[in-house]
Design a protein around this motif. Structure first.
Motif, PDB file in Angstrom:
ATOM      1  N   LEU A   1       0.811  -1.222   0.000  1.00 55.80           N
ATOM      2  CA  LEU A   1       0.000   0.000   0.000  1.00 55.80           C
ATOM      3  C   LEU A   1       0.844   1.272   0.000  1.00 55.80           C
ATOM      4  CD1 LEU A   1      -2.871  -0.977   2.463  1.00 55.80           C
ATOM      5  CD2 LEU A   1      -2.856  -1.045  -0.035  1.00 55.80           C
ATOM      6  N   ASP A   2       2.171   1.159  -0.066  1.00 51.81           N
ATOM      7  CA  ASP A   2       3.046   2.331  -0.020  1.00 51.81           C
ATOM      8  C   ASP A   2       2.781   3.199   1.202  1.00 51.81           C
ATOM      9  OD1 ASP A   2       4.538   1.860  -2.319  1.00 51.81           O
ATOM     10  OD2 ASP A   2       2.972   2.688  -3.606  1.00 51.81           O
ATOM     11  N   ALA A   3       2.350   2.574   2.289  1.00 52.42           N
ATOM     12  CA  ALA A   3       2.111   3.343   3.513  1.00 52.42           C
ATOM     13  C   ALA A   3       3.449   3.749   4.127  1.00 52.42           C
ATOM     14  CB  ALA A   3       1.317   2.497   4.507  1.00 52.42           C
ATOM     15  N   GLU A   4       3.410   4.818   4.909  1.00 51.18           N
ATOM     16  CA  GLU A   4       4.646   5.261   5.543  1.00 51.18           C
ATOM     17  C   GLU A   4       5.171   4.160   6.470  1.00 51.18           C
ATOM     18  OE1 GLU A   4       5.966   8.984   8.317  1.00 51.18           O
ATOM     19  OE2 GLU A   4       4.225   9.261   6.991  1.00 51.18           O
ATOM     20  N   ARG A   5       4.221   3.588   7.192  1.00 52.48           N
ATOM     21  CA  ARG A   5       4.583   2.495   8.111  1.00 52.48           C
ATOM     22  C   ARG A   5       3.748   1.282   7.701  1.00 52.48           C
ATOM     23  NH1 ARG A   5       7.722   0.050  11.431  1.00 52.48           N
ATOM     24  NH2 ARG A   5       6.786  -1.054  13.190  1.00 52.48           N
ATOM     25  N   PRO A   6       4.373   0.307   7.044  1.00 49.66           N
ATOM     26  CA  PRO A   6       3.613  -0.870   6.605  1.00 49.66           C
ATOM     27  C   PRO A   6       2.974  -1.581   7.805  1.00 49.66           C
ATOM     28  CG  PRO A   6       5.840  -0.873   5.693  1.00 49.66           C
ATOM     29  CD  PRO A   6       5.801   0.211   6.707  1.00 49.66           C
ATOM     30  N   LYS A   7       1.799  -2.132   7.562  1.00 52.74           N
ATOM     31  CA  LYS A   7       1.029  -2.732   8.653  1.00 52.74           C
ATOM     32  C   LYS A   7       0.263  -3.952   8.154  1.00 52.74           C
ATOM     33  CE  LYS A   7      -1.471   0.083  11.287  1.00 52.74           C
ATOM     34  NZ  LYS A   7      -2.609   1.005  11.619  1.00 52.74           N
ATOM     35  N   ALA A   8       0.087  -4.923   9.023  1.00 54.87           N
ATOM     36  CA  ALA A   8      -0.772  -6.068   8.686  1.00 54.87           C
ATOM     37  C   ALA A   8      -1.577  -6.468   9.922  1.00 54.87           C
ATOM     38  CB  ALA A   8       0.053  -7.245   8.173  1.00 54.87           C
TER      39      ALA A   8
END
Lengths: 384, 384
Positions: A108-115
């Motif tokens: 998702l190109d998020a600043e901080r990848p998360k799952a």
């Protein structure tokens, strides 16, 4: 070599078959005897080629046909949609605990990848702990406080809005819980759900509208340890972390037809023989009916007994892994020794849980489950 | 099952043996027929256990004995010093191209991790390119301009003072060059040298004073694809990158006796049978003498012929992989077709090099090399 009329070969195989036991190992696990027999017959010369499958260049026409057939059979058995890719990799599910976030957490190109993670047993704990190396882990739900006897109700899952994927372990081998279905949690609107299906793959159909990635080590329901199957919707390829090793980059594996590096050729061949065996059994729907019958027989027996017990909520009991306890645990050693003497092996529970566990994967016949039940009934009677 | 007096079994095996060909595949590659025969005999019931090795829990007493024996035999065959650990992993040498820097490149706590590479062929190019993900790559020497026909003279290597390790590929399968010895480049003073030995492991002794890490995929000189052997001096454990997957962390693998995750059990079993076979052959020194004789026969034949040629400098020709060209390349297809008809298979050269290649690993008997030479002589004569 492939001559079922060969009386010499038949005699040799008969002797080995007579030695065989019912093997309740959680994995590596029992394989169909006829698969092993075919492998033995073809060991020195596959289909008249003069070489073992183990000795074939992975680039040879012969091995390419074995790989293509295995992939086509798996696609047919699981009704894998056209826009999903099937990969044969290495490293097992524990490898994938890192390889999944390395390939998917940054999509998702998020600043901080998360799952998101739903924690339902020992395996999903391992999975979320490894994922912490690669980004933020949101525990959407966990049954750890309930000692994993029940899968958390989907109404209580706290999913993040900005997570790259939700991870489930849809059958927990150690505690013995299984998702009877994967819930709808927004997959229609783009949520990606990843499932570790190592210990129940091919025991029931997969609902592809609810799962976008499934993966598993082969050594429980498919074949030898050392081959990992990943089935991934193709739009999810191409998001790997820059530090993801090339050998574990799903996009590269897909582009090279699982041959970016030398694949575990012999393990793939055995998996392919198991796929052919499954087709001869009537495919996944037929095997699922047998699995239901096997599990029902064993759980019904446990539930009517005061001598044995299973602690898992009936709504989420695993059809594959049935842990149970003796009311009198001082009899555990006697139980295991007498079971072994009766040709029923690998019944000891995982050290983190204790007690007993019967793993009854696809290759375990109903006769094996009935033999276990007969033994357990007799053990209970003689202990009275 | 293990009854060499069983006439039925003997007949079946005889039929398969009669079909067998000389297999010059570069890998996966030929295995000793007696190893395959033993594997076939034990397939349905290992040592009377009633289960296949493929079906054994990796935690079972039976498999633990197989793993321990394989490790002990490998240690004895290669005279591995006590302070080196032997690991059985997954991912092959292409996997290790990332796993080595992930485990080793940061060992000096340098601001910018760095490693040296001597580039001697296609494989070492791949290795240094993958390492660039994880730090600075110093190409200490390269023979790419010479099309890899000669290993660069050690006097010309430009090693960095602050590199974590120097990487060599001590046998280049594709171009066919081999280090006849690993030079002294400061190992006595702490320099760490890592070698990819995939395609000549166990074909000659290892000089442990000059190599601190060796690794290789098994599928050339040991056994089935899918098991990777890493032998590492134990003080080099514990420097892994925080993003190194746990399944590929050498320290974790060492601490768990190669069982941090489920190892590729059947591939380890076959490797163990090959180790036993090597011991029956007289061990590595005896096998090395046979390899010298095999390679000399083939290179001597090539050198006296104007019809065939090998382009590698005699000082660094590989004993394992012998590429050669026909002077008249229009005859390539006929050569391959007639060779196949004569029971000599997998002689086509790698697509990046062209021509032919005969891979003559430990399991290729001298008779196979002589059969190839006889065929080549006859093909040359008939083409005249």
């Amino acid at each position: 070599m492939n001559d079922p009329q060969n009386p010499a070969l038949a005699a040799m195989m008969q002797r080995a078959v007579a030695e065989r036991v019912y093997n309740f190992s959680p994995g590596p696990a029992a394989l169909p005897a006829e698969v092993l027999q075919q492998a033995a017959e073809e060991m020195l010369s596959w289909h008249g080629s003069g070489v073992s499958v183990m000795e074939m260049s992975h680039r040879s026409r012969e091995f390419e046909s074995i790989l293509a057939q295995a992939e086509a059979d798996l696609r047919e058995l699981l009704q894998v949609p056209k826009d999903y890719r099937i990969l044969f990799l290495q490293g097992g599910a524990i490898g994938e605990n890192a390889i999944v976030p390395l390939n998917l957490m940054r999509r998702l190109d998020a600043e901080r990848p998360k799952a998101d993670f739903v924690v339902t047993g020992t395996w999903s704990v391992k999975t979320e702990q490894e994922a912490r190396r690669y980004g933020e882990v949101n525990i959407a739900a966990s049954s750890v406080e309930q000692k994993f006897v029940r899968i958390p109700d989907v109404a209580d899952w706290k999913l993040a809005d900005d997570s790259a994927y939700l991870h489930l372990c849809t059958n927990e081998t150690i505690v013995g819980v299984e998702f009877q279905e994967v819930p709808e949690v927004g997959q229609k609107h783009g949520r990606v759900v990843v499932a570790d299906v190592s210990s129940h793959i091919l025991s029931r159909p997969v609902d592809w509208s609810r799962l976008q990635v499934v993966y598993g080590g082969a050594q429980k329901n498919i074949g030898p340890a050392g081959v990992t199957i990943v089935i991934v919707r193709e739009d999810l390829l191409g998001h790997a972390h820059p530090l993801c090793p090339s050998a574990f980059n799903w996009r590269l594996a897909a582009e090279h037809g699982s041959m970016y590096n030398t694949p575990p050729t012999y393990a793939i061949y055995i998996a392919g023989l198991v796929f052919q065996w499954l087709k001869r059994q009537g495919g996944v729907p037929a095997v699922e009916q047998r699995n239901i019958a096997k599990a029902k027989a064993l759980y019904d027996f446990l539930d009517q007994s005061a001598f044995y017990r299973n602690e898992i909520d009936p709504s989420c009991r695993s059809r594959m892994n049935v842990p149970f306890f003796l009311a009198d645990e001082s009899r555990n050693e006697a139980f295991l020794a007498q079971a072994r003497a009766a040709g029923l092996v690998q019944l000891k529970g995982h050290k983190s849980v204790g007690g007993m566990r019967a793993s009854i994967y696809n290759a375990m016949p109903l006769e094996g489950v009935m033999a276990l039940i007969d033994f357990m009934r007799e053990f209970e009677r003689s202990a009275a």
